[in-house]
Design an enzyme around this catalytic site. Structure first.
Site, short mmCIF file in Angstrom:
data_model
loop_
_atom_site.label_atom_id
_atom_site.label_comp_id
_atom_site.label_asym_id
_atom_site.label_seq_id
_atom_site.Cartn_x
_atom_site.Cartn_y
_atom_site.Cartn_z
N ASP A 14 0.84 -1.20 0.00
CA ASP A 14 0.00 0.00 0.00
C ASP A 14 0.87 1.26 0.00
O ASP A 14 2.01 1.23 0.47
CB ASP A 14 -0.90 -0.03 1.25
N ARG A 27 0.83 10.08 -9.64
CA ARG A 27 0.45 8.83 -8.93
C ARG A 27 1.00 7.59 -9.61
O ARG A 27 1.46 6.65 -8.96
CB ARG A 27 -1.09 8.72 -9.00
N HIS A 31 3.22 3.65 -8.82
CA HIS A 31 2.99 2.24 -9.16
C HIS A 31 4.22 1.66 -9.87
O HIS A 31 4.59 0.51 -9.65
CB HIS A 31 1.76 2.10 -10.07
N TRP A 63 -10.98 -2.02 -9.16
CA TRP A 63 -11.59 -1.72 -10.46
C TRP A 63 -12.31 -0.39 -10.42
O TRP A 63 -12.59 0.21 -11.47
CB TRP A 63 -12.58 -2.82 -10.88
N LEU A 125 11.30 -20.13 -4.93
CA LEU A 125 10.23 -19.32 -4.35
C LEU A 125 8.91 -19.40 -5.15
O LEU A 125 8.92 -19.19 -6.36
CB LEU A 125 10.68 -17.85 -4.31
N ARG A 182 2.07 -5.20 6.07
CA ARG A 182 1.31 -4.15 5.39
C ARG A 182 2.15 -2.87 5.42
O ARG A 182 2.61 -2.46 6.48
CB ARG A 182 -0.03 -3.90 6.06
N ARG A 188 -5.38 -2.25 8.83
CA ARG A 188 -6.51 -3.06 8.40
C ARG A 188 -6.07 -4.13 7.41
O ARG A 188 -4.97 -4.07 6.86
CB ARG A 188 -7.64 -2.19 7.84
C1 FPP Z 1 -1.43 0.46 -3.41
O1 FPP Z 1 -1.07 1.80 -3.51
C2 FPP Z 1 -1.00 -0.34 -4.53
C3 FPP Z 1 -1.79 -0.87 -5.51
C4 FPP Z 1 -3.24 -0.66 -5.63
C5 FPP Z 1 -1.26 -1.68 -6.57
C6 FPP Z 1 -0.07 -2.53 -6.26
C7 FPP Z 1 0.67 -2.62 -7.48
C8 FPP Z 1 2.00 -2.53 -7.59
C9 FPP Z 1 2.93 -2.51 -6.46
C10 FPP Z 1 2.55 -2.47 -8.96
C11 FPP Z 1 3.34 -3.63 -9.35
C12 FPP Z 1 2.60 -4.83 -9.75
C13 FPP Z 1 3.11 -5.74 -10.60
C14 FPP Z 1 2.40 -7.01 -10.80
C15 FPP Z 1 4.36 -5.53 -11.31
P1 FPP Z 1 -2.21 2.86 -3.56
O2 FPP Z 1 -2.37 3.32 -4.97
O3 FPP Z 1 -3.44 2.32 -2.92
O4 FPP Z 1 -1.59 4.01 -2.70
P2 FPP Z 1 -2.38 5.09 -1.85
O5 FPP Z 1 -3.20 4.36 -0.83
O6 FPP Z 1 -1.28 5.91 -1.24
O7 FPP Z 1 -3.22 5.87 -2.83
#
Ligand code: FPP
Length: 240
Positions: A14, A27, A31, A63, A125, A182, A188
């Site tokens: 997260d 943003r 990712h 989604w 792994l 987490r 949570r």
């Molecule tokens: C949470 O951050 C993260 C996600 C919703 C996506 C997790 C995805 C990755 C780590 C990308 C890599 C994945 C692959 C398969 C290569 P958030 O956007 O919820 O952050 P925020 O809560 O600060 O907005």
């Protein structure tokens, strides 16, 4: 320390968005860097004795994010599946996926199937990515499958026990996690592995996922190693 190894580590990744905001970056860049941490942790985990790594990459609720962000995450995933298979083979990593995979674009479903097939004989792994995942839906689907099997006379309702339920989840065949990490400070579970984490040790760090380097992973493992797991019993266990 070779004692108390967390054989199965699950991670709620997260904070990609907040990390980017803090750095005044878009943003989506969060990712992207988050993806680099995924690779770093997959490379590092076996060095700590970890055999199973389960990563919450995309929830069923995700989604509902803006379409641009969803398609960016899908592209990232697609790119990952196209380019990282070679490295997984080299590192003996087995790729696995859980979740309602039929929600994903068909091209990605095919890449997932190919990744699982090509790495299925790797003995290192086991890396499981959760995509379009919801634990409540997983449990609901397990109930539906068991009810159907019972109606077809393939399953005796009297014989249903905890193992039967586990065997009907997406995670059938995987041991329960020993440690759930987490990032980003939230206290949570967010609909992740609700059944499977009944006795899992929890570790929450304030670090955002893009900051979760091997060094941070090592801290989580070390914290786990200092814990005493009791599984609901009172006496300390010699070995778990
Ligand atoms: C949470 O951050 C993260 C996600 C919703 C996506 C997790 C995805 C990755 C780590 C990308 C890599 C994945 C692959 C398969 C290569 P958030 O956007 O919820 O952050 P925020 O809560 O600060 O907005």
């Amino acid at each position: 320390m070779t004692k108390n190894i967390p054989y199965h580590v699950a991670i709620i990744m997260d904070g990609n968005g907040r990390w980017a905001e803090k750095k005044n970056l878009p943003r989506l860049r969060g990712h992207e860097i988050g993806g680099e941490r995924v690779e770093e942790i997959i490379r590092a985990a076996p060095g700590y004795g970890v055999r199973y790594l389960t990563l919450y990459a995309f929830s069923k609720e995700n989604w509902q994010r803006p379409p641009k962000e969803v398609s960016f995450l899908m592209d990232l995933l697609s790119h990952y599946l196209d380019h990282k298979l070679k490295e997984m083979m080299k590192n003996n990593v087995r790729f696995n996926a859980i979740g309602r995979l039929t929600d994903l674009p068909e091209t990605i479903q095919k890449k997932i199937t190919r990744g699982m097939n090509e790495t299925k004989n790797n003995t290192g792994l086991v890396t499981t990515f959760a995509f379009s995942y919801s634990s409540r839906l997983e449990i609901t689907e397990a109930c539906r499958k068991m009810a159907l099997e019972a109606a077809q006379g393939k399953l005796n309702p009297e014989s249903i026990d905890e193992k039967t339920v586990s065997d009907h989840l997406y995670t059938a065949g995987l041991p329960d996690p020993d440690l759930l990490i987490r990032t980003s400070g939230e206290m949570r579970i967010s609909n992740f592995l609700l059944w499977q984490i009944s006795y899992t040790e929890l570790y929450v760090t304030d670090k955002y996922w893009p900051e979760f380097t091997e060094e941070e992973f090592a801290k989580a493992v070390e914290a786990y190693q200092k814990r005493e797991r009791r599984f609901g019993r009172t006496a300390p266990l010699e070995k778990v």
